[in-house]
Enzyme design. Structure first.
Site, mmCIF file in Angstrom:
data_model
loop_
_atom_site.group_PDB
_atom_site.id
_atom_site.type_symbol
_atom_site.label_atom_id
_atom_site.label_comp_id
_atom_site.label_asym_id
_atom_site.label_seq_id
_atom_site.Cartn_x
_atom_site.Cartn_y
_atom_site.Cartn_z
ATOM 1 N N LEU B 138 0.785 -1.030 0.083
ATOM 2 C CA LEU B 138 0.148 0.221 -0.272
ATOM 3 C C LEU B 138 1.504 1.217 0.059
ATOM 4 C CD1 LEU B 138 -3.089 1.492 0.093
ATOM 5 C CD2 LEU B 138 -2.279 0.777 3.179
ATOM 6 N N SER B 145 1.092 8.411 5.165
ATOM 7 C CA SER B 145 0.427 8.875 5.979
ATOM 8 C C SER B 145 -1.084 8.958 5.303
ATOM 9 C CB SER B 145 0.356 9.943 7.024
ATOM 10 O OG SER B 145 1.052 9.191 7.717
ATOM 11 N N ILE B 170 7.596 -2.725 2.383
ATOM 12 C CA ILE B 170 6.440 -3.935 2.564
ATOM 13 C C ILE B 170 7.207 -4.794 3.117
ATOM 14 C CG2 ILE B 170 5.789 -4.968 0.809
ATOM 15 C CD1 ILE B 170 5.113 -2.130 0.848
ATOM 16 N N GLY B 245 -10.080 -1.694 5.514
ATOM 17 C CA GLY B 245 -10.166 -2.226 6.253
ATOM 18 C C GLY B 245 -9.215 -3.881 6.782
ATOM 19 N N CYS B 246 -8.372 -3.731 5.828
ATOM 20 C CA CYS B 246 -7.703 -4.738 6.416
ATOM 21 C C CYS B 246 -6.512 -4.251 7.071
ATOM 22 C CB CYS B 246 -6.120 -5.482 5.094
ATOM 23 S SG CYS B 246 -7.118 -4.998 3.872
ATOM 24 N N LEU B 247 -6.150 -2.536 7.485
ATOM 25 C CA LEU B 247 -5.370 -1.993 8.272
ATOM 26 C C LEU B 247 -5.875 -2.376 9.628
ATOM 27 C CD1 LEU B 247 -3.938 0.680 6.186
ATOM 28 C CD2 LEU B 247 -2.147 -1.407 7.244
ATOM 29 N N GLU B 371 1.285 1.140 10.296
ATOM 30 C CA GLU B 371 0.007 0.865 10.291
ATOM 31 C C GLU B 371 0.499 2.166 10.875
ATOM 32 O OE1 GLU B 371 -1.649 -2.184 9.426
ATOM 33 O OE2 GLU B 371 0.251 -3.710 9.309
#
Lengths: 248, 392
Positions: B138, B145, B170, B245-247, B371
């Site tokens: 991502l 940010s 990554i 949503g994954c985060l 994250e």
């Protein structure tokens, strides 16, 4: 082959031991319980027999519902079924009597119990169990091979080892050496998931009066300060060892 | 490295709130970390190498997709079990926990939640068993940010998509077999694509010389005209909300994981303070050391309660992004402060590899940044309570 491993639910070795206010019972507050290490060596050896030679493996304990997490762990490690005799294990005779009933009715060929539990260190149950059942018995067992109905067991003796040949049905009082600590199994996720479906049978105890009753617990006296004795003053050292330490 | 003597602090008897299965899962992870991670991790961290040998063990204890249903190779556990596993792994090392978090929340979760049935069946069982490892793309060099500003793009070429761009920071990229990559289509809409190692034009150079997460492999993802089969697009959700949503899931795991790192630092400092003697008595008898230790256990206990309640909300499907932000921010900050204080309790010994504290402290500098940074999470709370975003 059908194997029963007897499991005792004991405080983790790092637990801080306390007693209730009147010193008549062990205070379990904040104590984490584990499978008795001597039993866990036996459980792992039984798992090897199951995996290499094909065997049905049951585990049994005497305890209240509070011990079920320990039994569920044994199932997660790989036991096929668990049996809990619903009673407080008051003393060795009581526990052995309850387990004898399970063994009599279960059609087992081999019973592995720890040579002693690390809480009260009674070391009586495997021997009493063998006497009640009139089975062959090898205590302080550090090696076990089974071939048909023949068993070869290695026993720890003073300063060495003794190898014995015997026959099933057999009761083993097991300890470290049956397997090593690095062999002990950590339940994996598949085992934990399978344990959800496995049977944990709760049985009523055989009615009997315990032969002994705990009346009081006492902790060892705290260690005193170290006393340094001048090398030239051996008389003082002997005096201290004799009168204070009562070692000579 | 000293033997791992860890004893878990549970000042408010939180174990009473856990189910029998929670404790079984937690204790299995704890035993595995003591046996497989603690003895080797310092050496790998010193050498800045990922311990490949632990991948099979991570899969065995259920660290890869514990809450993914059993039919796809997961363990079908609840969110509290997931949190407890992350806590125990990060008690060993944040880098190892990062590997597990990425695999579970950033690779398996999007394939499970946004993928087709065929994609789930094709990828999830191998990811759960650790046979295949994944990573998540991502963040970009110029978009951290602000991921919505990403420039990685894909174009529809009829029978395939053509992907171009680059991703940075990554975790797992140097050894990953596949990457869940977020890129914009020709209309500027963000979609997820599964990019597999071996696809022409796809490379994963490693990022070297990190002072943090040294036992975890970090790298880039470079896409130079990569042809991605159309069946590798995740169709279930698009827009920035899909990767976010994954985060949410990964940040939730971090909120628990940070407690593990903090518990390890506290436990080490407490043991050391009781054993280390100065001025003729244990340093634990001095008020300044007691203040440090007492504040540590207070903060750990608060963080445990926060994570447990958040786990209940997650189990009920009611945890909001803002609630997860608060727990991630609070718990990582708590852990980092405890690592610094614990390091001081150990004096000079605290800077050596004999103890885990300095490694945790350096690791947590990444955890407080990745994250969602510490600052961004504060602004997420700010936006949630005022209704006004300070960064959009």
């Amino acid at each position: 082959m059908k194997i029963l491993v007897c499991i005792s639910n004991v405080p983790d070795t790092t637990s801080k031991i306390n007693f209730t206010a009147d010193n008549t019972a062990f205070d379990t507050t904040g104590v984490q319980f584990v499978i008795n290490p001597n039993d866990e060596f036996g459980l792992t050896r039984a798992m090897w027999l199951k995996e290499k030679q094909g065997a049905t493996l049951h585990v049994a304990t005497v305890g209240t519902a509070a011990v079920e997490p320990t039994m569920r762990k044994a199932l997660a490690i790989g036991a096929d079924e668990a049996i809990r005799i619903n009673a407080e294990p008051t003393d060795g005779l009581f526990t052995a009597r309850q387990l004898a009933e399970v063994v009599k009715n279960g059609g087992y060929d081999l019973v592995i119990a720890g040579r002693e539990s690390i809480d009260y260190n009674g070391g009586m149950v495997p021997g009493m169990l063998a006497a009640m059942l009139d089975w062959n018995f090898v205590n302080t067992c550090i090696g076990l091979e089974i071939d048909g109905d023949k068993a070869t067991a290695v026993r720890e003796i003073d300063g060495g080892k003794e190898t014995l040949e015997t026959k099933l049905p057999l009761i083993i009082g097991g300890q470290k050496g049956l397997v090593e600590e690095s062999d002990l199994r950590i339940p994996n996720m598949r085992g934990i998931m399978m344990a959800r479906q496995k049977t944990l049978t709760v049985m009523d105890p055989v009615d009997m009066e315990p032969g002994t009753r705990d009346t009081q617990y006492e902790k060892p006296a705290p260690k005193g300060d170290v006393k340094l004795v001048d090398p030239g003053n051996l008389d003082q050292l002997i005096d201290l060892l004799h009168k204070e330490a009562k070692a000579i | 490295m000293k033997p791992d003597l860890f004893e878990s602090p549970d000042y408010y008897n939180l174990d009473d709130l856990l189910s029998e299965e929670h404790k079984l899962v937690r204790d299995a992870a704890r035993s595995w970390v003591k046996r497989a991670v603690s003895p080797i991790i310092e050496d790998y961290a010193q050498r800045a190498e990922f311990p490949n040998e632990i991948i099979a063990g991570l899969a065995e204890i259920g660290a890869f997709g514990p809450y993914i249903p059993e039919e796809y190779g997961g363990a079908g556990l609840d969110q509290i079990s997931y949190g407890l596993i992350m806590q125990e792994i990060e008690r060993g090392d944040s880098g190892v926990r990062s590997t597990a978090s990425v695999q579970s929340s950033l690779v398996m979760y999007p394939i499970f939640a946004y993928g087709t049935e065929e994609q789930r069946k094709r990828f999830l069982p191998d990811l759960a068993s650790g046979k295949k490892m994944g990573c998540f793309g991502l963040t970009e060099p110029d978009h951290g940010s602000n991921p919505g500003g990403m420039v990685t793009r894909f174009a529809d070429k009829g029978d395939h998509y053509l992907l171009n761009g680059a991703k940075l920071w990554i975790s797992n990229s140097p050894f990953a077999d596949l990457a869940v990559v977020w890129a914009k289509n020709e209309e500027g809409r963000i979609h997820g694509l599964i990019v597999e190692r071996g696809m022409e034009g796809f490379s994963t150079p490693e990022t070297h010389n990190k002072w943090s997460l040294r036992a975890s492999a970090t790298g880039e993802l470079i896409f130079d005209n990569v042809k991605v089969p159309k069946e590798n697009l995740l169709p279930g959700k698009n827009g920035l909300g899909a990767p976010l949503g994954c985060l949410d899931s990964a940040r939730y795991g971090i909120a628990w994981g940070a407690i593990g790192a903090a518990m390890d630092c506290y436990d080490t400092a407490l043991r050391y303070a009781k054993e280390r003697s100065q001025f003729g008595k244990p340093i634990a008898s001095f008020q300044l050391q007691q203040k440090k230790l007492a504040e540590m256990i207070t903060e750990i206990t608060k963080a445990q309660l926060l994570a447990f309640r958040l786990g209940q909300l997650k189990n009920e499907g009611r945890a909001t992004t803002a609630q997860i932000s608060m727990a991630k921010r609070n718990n990582v900050d708590m852990a980092l402060k405890i690592a610094r204080e614990a390091r001081q309790v150990l004096g000079g010994m605290g800077i050596t590899g004999e103890y885990s504290i300095m490694r945790h402290m350096m690791n947590l500098e990444s955890v407080i940044t990745y994250e969602g940074t510490h600052d961004i999470h504060l602004l997420i709370t700010g936006a949630d309570i005022t209704g006004i975003s300070a960064f959009k």
